[in-house]
Design an enzyme around this catalytic site. Structure first.
Site, PDB file in Angstrom:
ATOM      1  N   GLY A  87      33.891  44.804  15.432  1.00  0.00           N
ATOM      2  CA  GLY A  87      34.022  44.246  16.776  1.00  0.00           C
ATOM      3  C   GLY A  87      35.466  43.939  17.138  1.00  0.00           C
ATOM      4  O   GLY A  87      36.390  44.473  16.524  1.00  0.00           O
ATOM      5  N   GLY A  97      41.750  51.850  19.762  1.00  0.00           N
ATOM      6  CA  GLY A  97      41.603  52.591  18.506  1.00  0.00           C
ATOM      7  C   GLY A  97      40.127  52.808  18.193  1.00  0.00           C
ATOM      8  O   GLY A  97      39.686  53.917  17.886  1.00  0.00           O
ATOM      9  N   HIS A  98      39.351  51.712  18.266  1.00  0.00           N
ATOM     10  CA  HIS A  98      37.901  51.836  18.050  1.00  0.00           C
ATOM     11  C   HIS A  98      37.287  52.795  19.064  1.00  0.00           C
ATOM     12  O   HIS A  98      36.452  53.640  18.725  1.00  0.00           O
ATOM     13  CB  HIS A  98      37.210  50.472  18.221  1.00  0.00           C
ATOM     14  CG  HIS A  98      37.640  49.411  17.263  1.00  0.00           C
ATOM     15  ND1 HIS A  98      38.386  48.318  17.644  1.00  0.00           N
ATOM     16  CD2 HIS A  98      37.430  49.256  15.938  1.00  0.00           C
ATOM     17  CE1 HIS A  98      38.598  47.536  16.592  1.00  0.00           C
ATOM     18  NE2 HIS A  98      38.034  48.077  15.551  1.00  0.00           N
ATOM     19  N   GLN A 146      33.456  41.252   2.446  1.00  0.00           N
ATOM     20  CA  GLN A 146      34.738  41.942   2.271  1.00  0.00           C
ATOM     21  C   GLN A 146      35.929  41.031   2.561  1.00  0.00           C
ATOM     22  O   GLN A 146      37.071  41.475   2.548  1.00  0.00           O
ATOM     23  CB  GLN A 146      34.796  43.219   3.108  1.00  0.00           C
ATOM     24  CG  GLN A 146      34.862  43.002   4.603  1.00  0.00           C
ATOM     25  CD  GLN A 146      34.699  44.307   5.362  1.00  0.00           C
ATOM     26  OE1 GLN A 146      33.628  44.885   5.368  1.00  0.00           O
ATOM     27  NE2 GLN A 146      35.764  44.769   6.007  1.00  0.00           N
ATOM     28  N   ALA A 162      45.469  55.138  16.457  1.00  0.00           N
ATOM     29  CA  ALA A 162      45.870  54.827  17.839  1.00  0.00           C
ATOM     30  C   ALA A 162      46.952  53.753  17.777  1.00  0.00           C
ATOM     31  O   ALA A 162      46.798  52.733  17.093  1.00  0.00           O
ATOM     32  CB  ALA A 162      44.671  54.332  18.636  1.00  0.00           C
ATOM     33  N   LEU A 179      47.246  49.859  16.652  1.00  0.00           N
ATOM     34  CA  LEU A 179      46.324  48.894  17.251  1.00  0.00           C
ATOM     35  C   LEU A 179      45.473  48.286  16.142  1.00  0.00           C
ATOM     36  O   LEU A 179      45.026  48.980  15.236  1.00  0.00           O
ATOM     37  CB  LEU A 179      45.432  49.583  18.285  1.00  0.00           C
ATOM     38  CG  LEU A 179      46.152  50.210  19.481  1.00  0.00           C
ATOM     39  CD1 LEU A 179      45.135  50.849  20.426  1.00  0.00           C
ATOM     40  CD2 LEU A 179      46.981  49.172  20.219  1.00  0.00           C
TER      41      LEU A 179
HETATM   42  P1  AMP Z   1      37.519  47.413  11.977  1.00  0.00           P
HETATM   43  O1  AMP Z   1      36.774  46.886  13.156  1.00  0.00           O
HETATM   44  O2  AMP Z   1      38.906  46.888  11.837  1.00  0.00           O
HETATM   45  O3  AMP Z   1      36.710  47.333  10.696  1.00  0.00           O
HETATM   46  O4  AMP Z   1      37.710  48.968  12.258  1.00  0.00           O
HETATM   47  C1  AMP Z   1      36.608  49.784  12.512  1.00  0.00           C
HETATM   48  C2  AMP Z   1      37.040  51.223  12.435  1.00  0.00           C
HETATM   49  O5  AMP Z   1      38.042  51.467  13.411  1.00  0.00           O
HETATM   50  C3  AMP Z   1      37.652  51.590  11.070  1.00  0.00           C
HETATM   51  O6  AMP Z   1      37.222  52.892  10.709  1.00  0.00           O
HETATM   52  C4  AMP Z   1      39.125  51.555  11.351  1.00  0.00           C
HETATM   53  O7  AMP Z   1      39.876  52.398  10.504  1.00  0.00           O
HETATM   54  C5  AMP Z   1      39.166  52.052  12.782  1.00  0.00           C
HETATM   55  N1  AMP Z   1      40.402  51.638  13.446  1.00  0.00           N
HETATM   56  C6  AMP Z   1      40.897  50.379  13.565  1.00  0.00           C
HETATM   57  N2  AMP Z   1      42.087  50.406  14.191  1.00  0.00           N
HETATM   58  C7  AMP Z   1      42.375  51.703  14.454  1.00  0.00           C
HETATM   59  C8  AMP Z   1      43.460  52.386  15.080  1.00  0.00           C
HETATM   60  N3  AMP Z   1      44.520  51.735  15.546  1.00  0.00           N
HETATM   61  N4  AMP Z   1      43.388  53.736  15.183  1.00  0.00           N
HETATM   62  C9  AMP Z   1      42.332  54.418  14.689  1.00  0.00           C
HETATM   63  N5  AMP Z   1      41.261  53.825  14.102  1.00  0.00           N
HETATM   64  C10 AMP Z   1      41.286  52.497  13.988  1.00  0.00           C
END
Ligand code: AMP
Length: 279
Positions: free
Chosen positions: A31, A36-37, A61, A176, A184
């Site tokens: 969330g 990026g997400h 985690q 991203a 991001l």
């Molecule tokens: P998180 O919510 O931080 O667990 O991220 C969820 C997914 O989004 C994971 O696969 C991350 O690697 C991906 N993610 C987070 N930030 C970025 C970004 N800046 N660019 C690409 N993918 C991202």
């Protein structure tokens, strides 16, 4: 977009999405969504008939002194963004649904999880692998998409999917970045305006180092130089700046392709990670 919180309803809803041989891509997240997400969701819609997104801030985690309680949560905002992107289903279980009383089985990530972020965050990748395995079994997607932003995580999930025969294609999505180059991250929200301005020193230093190593500069000297520039740029400490084999994550003293520059650094109480291809 359906928002689902229990496993029986999820199974029925995914079965309905898959009717007629339609494919499903799963995008796991915690969330606090940013572009990026959303780029992962867009990729999901390109490579599959349906994008299914999960939002679950996974307690297992986070270490005892980490930001689990403070982690930003705004499901209504996230759901609106996901609906705009054409997400078919949001899977948003609570902790009791994910880990009912007596939950005791977990996945242990061996050497791939030992170095880098695993060294600074003991148990982190066992928690990630276990929750991702559960999400895979809950949703049974054809494809799962993870960001290259978390390079070590992506390598670990690829290995887990292969080792445990999940039969799910794991795709990596490009990082991203903001206009100044900072990757991001939901954790960027913790930065003060001064810290946010300084934070661009991190990707800048990595970019210079990747370029230098590609042109044949000494690896150890270049990594030390990058660490110094990150500290000069306003960071308080470095967790690691390393050159690694892109797949096995083995540390490299001498450049060979395919390699990845991996780094984590702290500014105030915030820990940021980033990585770049080399060569
Ligand atoms: P998180 O919510 O931080 O667990 O991220 C969820 C997914 O989004 C994971 O696969 C991350 O690697 C991906 N993610 C987070 N930030 C970025 C970004 N800046 N660019 C690409 N993918 C991202």
């Amino acid at each position: 977009m359906q928002i689902i919180r229990d496993i029986a309803t999820l199974h029925r809803a995914v079965a309905a999405l898959k009717q007629g041989g339609k494919s499903v891509a799963l995008i796991p997240t915690m969330g606090a969504l940013h572009d990026g997400h959303l780029s992962l969701v867009r990729m999901g819609r390109r490579v599959a008939d349906h994008a299914v997104v999960s939002i679950f801030v996974n307690p297992t985690q986070f270490g005892p002194n980490e930001d689990f309680a403070a982690y930003p949560r705004d499901e209504a905002r996230d759901a609106a963004l996901l609906a705009q992107e054409g997400t078919s289903l949001l899977w948003a279980p609570d902790v009791g649904t994910m880990y009912p009383g007596g939950h005791s089985t977990h996945i242990e990530v061996a050497e791939l999880g030992a170095d880098y972020c695993g060294a600074a965050r003991p148990g982190h990748f066992d928690g990630v692998a276990t929750v991702v395995a559960k999400l895979f079994n809950q949703v049974r997607p054809d494809i799962a998409i993870f960001g290259e932003k978390d390079w070590q995580q992506l390598a670990i999930i690829r290995r887990m999917a292969r080792d445990l025969d999940f039969g799910i294609d794991i795709l990596g999505a490009p990082i991203a970045r903001d206009t100044d180059g900072l990757a991001l991250s939901s954790r960027n929200a913790y930065l003060s305006p001064e810290q946010r301005a300084a934070a661009a020193a991190f990707p800048d230093a990595l970019k210079m180092a990747a370029k230098a190593i590609t042109s044949g500069a000494d690896v150890a000297e270049t990594l030390a130089g990058a660490e110094a520039s990150i500290i000069e740029g306003g960071f308080d400490s470095i967790d690691y700046v390393a050159l690694a084999d892109a797949a096995s994550l083995e540390r490299l003293d001498i450049f060979r392709s395919p390699a990845r520059l991996l780094a984590a650094a702290r500014i105030g109480n915030t820990r940021l990670i980033d990585n770049l291809p080399v060569g």
